[in-house]
Design a protein around this motif. Structure first.
Motif, PDB file in Angstrom:
ATOM      1  N   HIS A   6       0.604   8.680  -1.208  1.00  0.00           N
ATOM      2  CA  HIS A   6       0.473   8.647   0.243  1.00  0.00           C
ATOM      3  C   HIS A   6       0.182  10.045   0.757  1.00  0.00           C
ATOM      4  CE1 HIS A   6       2.771   4.981  -0.665  1.00  0.00           C
ATOM      5  NE2 HIS A   6       2.246   4.486   0.435  1.00  0.00           N
ATOM      6  N   SER A  18       6.126  16.017   7.220  1.00  0.00           N
ATOM      7  CA  SER A  18       6.046  14.656   6.672  1.00  0.00           C
ATOM      8  C   SER A  18       6.247  14.588   5.163  1.00  0.00           C
ATOM      9  CB  SER A  18       4.719  14.005   7.065  1.00  0.00           C
ATOM     10  OG  SER A  18       4.674  13.759   8.459  1.00  0.00           O
ATOM     11  N   ASN A  61      -0.270   8.584   6.866  1.00  0.00           N
ATOM     12  CA  ASN A  61      -0.004   8.895   8.266  1.00  0.00           C
ATOM     13  C   ASN A  61      -1.179   9.685   8.811  1.00  0.00           C
ATOM     14  OD1 ASN A  61       3.544   9.349   7.807  1.00  0.00           O
ATOM     15  ND2 ASN A  61       2.509   7.681   8.875  1.00  0.00           N
ATOM     16  N   ASN A  88      -1.645   5.742  13.863  1.00  0.00           N
ATOM     17  CA  ASN A  88      -0.967   6.844  13.174  1.00  0.00           C
ATOM     18  C   ASN A  88      -0.497   6.461  11.772  1.00  0.00           C
ATOM     19  OD1 ASN A  88       1.419   5.309  13.636  1.00  0.00           O
ATOM     20  ND2 ASN A  88       2.630   7.185  13.804  1.00  0.00           N
ATOM     21  N   THR A  89      -0.670   5.182  11.401  1.00  0.00           N
ATOM     22  CA  THR A  89      -0.246   4.713  10.082  1.00  0.00           C
ATOM     23  C   THR A  89      -1.323   3.806   9.495  1.00  0.00           C
ATOM     24  OG1 THR A  89       2.072   4.773  10.770  1.00  0.00           O
ATOM     25  CG2 THR A  89       1.556   3.530   8.780  1.00  0.00           C
ATOM     26  N   THR A 102       3.205   3.684  14.989  1.00  0.00           N
ATOM     27  CA  THR A 102       4.667   3.713  15.050  1.00  0.00           C
ATOM     28  C   THR A 102       5.186   4.835  15.949  1.00  0.00           C
ATOM     29  OG1 THR A 102       4.849   5.146  13.090  1.00  0.00           O
ATOM     30  CG2 THR A 102       4.792   2.768  12.713  1.00  0.00           C
ATOM     31  N   GLN A 255       9.333   7.589  13.380  1.00  0.00           N
ATOM     32  CA  GLN A 255       8.039   6.952  13.125  1.00  0.00           C
ATOM     33  C   GLN A 255       7.722   6.952  11.641  1.00  0.00           C
ATOM     34  OE1 GLN A 255       4.934   8.249  12.056  1.00  0.00           O
ATOM     35  NE2 GLN A 255       5.689  10.339  11.745  1.00  0.00           N
ATOM     36  N   ALA A 259       6.805   3.801   9.187  1.00  0.00           N
ATOM     37  CA  ALA A 259       5.651   3.812   8.291  1.00  0.00           C
ATOM     38  C   ALA A 259       6.077   3.519   6.855  1.00  0.00           C
ATOM     39  CB  ALA A 259       4.938   5.163   8.370  1.00  0.00           C
ATOM     40  N   TRP A 263       4.806   0.526   4.175  1.00  0.00           N
ATOM     41  CA  TRP A 263       4.278   0.764   2.827  1.00  0.00           C
ATOM     42  C   TRP A 263       5.144   0.177   1.720  1.00  0.00           C
ATOM     43  CZ3 TRP A 263       4.053   6.587   4.344  1.00  0.00           C
ATOM     44  CH2 TRP A 263       2.943   6.808   5.185  1.00  0.00           C
TER      45      TRP A 263
END
Length: 288
Positions: A6, A18, A61, A88-89, A102, A255, A259, A263
């Motif tokens: 990811h 993140s 993201n 955003n995802t 999210t 958020q 996400a 996933w």
């Protein structure tokens, strides 16, 4: 269990928390996670995302300034992403990207559950009308805020967001020049994306000098950014006497958890990583 790949895409992106957040979530849930930060501009994003997918990427993201561009690259989007007009995802399904947003739920959860801010019926000012503002505005309305006023450096974008929300009489676009005579707000949210200088009126700064008359004794001021870029707005809020001064770290964590669930099918606990980020990085803390 094989390690999934990811990433977070944005520009700039080296500051992003993140990767650290998702590594923590992976350890907490026992799910192997490989999460990287990929710098991409709106021009290079489509190619970078294609290369990511070809290399085994299964979810991503998307942060500024790519959230609206991400929408156009999706074969399918969720209702909340469609309402926001921003993604955003991203989730890879059947060789195609599926988009969600999210941001709004992350902001509302952080404000209500962690910061103790009751957003219901709050007269709200949203500064900015880009991808971040698009992401949070529908969720704020769903959470029950009162009137929403939107101001933006480019007034046409504020008008477009107001039209998209479709709530005449409750959602209004205003000019920055109107702010001196618009009264005080219960909730002021800075959703601009550029680095700012305190008191700047330069169009490149993204944030003009704001009147302290916007802030009352019970006002909560929130910057959707965090770290150095959030300092000018948060300093202004404290100087204006805001009751709550909040940066975007909590929203980022919430958020990200949403996400992660998209996933991996499980939503991790967020308080532990939120506390760890505050302690390790000495980021701006909420002021009561």
């Amino acid at each position: 269990m094989s390690e999934s790949r990811h990433a977070v895409f944005g520009h700039p992106i080296t500051h992003s928390l993140s990767p650290r957040i998702h590594a923590h979530f992976g350890r907490q849930t026992g799910i192997p996670v490989h999460f990287e930060a990929i710098d991409a501009t709106p021009e290079t994003f489509p190619t970078a995302l294609e290369a990511f997918a070809a290399g085994g990427g299964t979810g991503a993201n998307v942060t500024l300034p790519l959230k609206e561009a991400a929408l156009a690259l999706c074969a399918e989007v969720s209702d909340r992403a469609r309402r926001a007009g921003a993604v955003n995802t991203l989730v890879r399904k059947g060789g195609q990207w599926h988009g969600d947003n999210t941001d709004g739920t992350g902001l509302v959860r952080d404000l209500t559950a962690r910061q103790g801010v009751d957003v219901r019926q709050r007269r709200t000012l949203l500064i900015g009308a880009g991808g971040a503002a698009h992401g949070v505005a529908p969720a704020l309305i769903d959470a029950g805020i009162g009137e929403l006023f939107i101001v933006n450096r480019t007034t046409a974008r504020a008008d477009a967001l107001v039209d998209k929300l479709g709530l005449p009489g409750r959602v209004h676009a205003r000019y920055f020049e109107d702010l001196h005579a618009i009264g005080e707000f219960d909730l002021v949210i800075n959703a601009t994306s550029a680095a700012r200088e305190p008191g700047s009126t330069n169009a490149e700064s993204g944030l003009p000098k704001l009147p302290t008359s916007l802030v009352g004794t019970r006002t909560a001021c929130v910057d959707l950014s965090y770290g150095e870029v959030a300092i000018p707005f948060l300093a202004w809020a404290r100087a204006a006497g805001a009751h709550n001064v909040i940066d975007g770290v909590g929203m980022l964590v919430e958020q990200a958890a949403d996400a992660f669930k998209l996933w991996h099918g499980v939503r991790p606990y967020t308080d532990e990583v939120y506390t760890a980020l505050r302690e390790r990085d000495a980021l701006l803390v909420t002021a009561d």
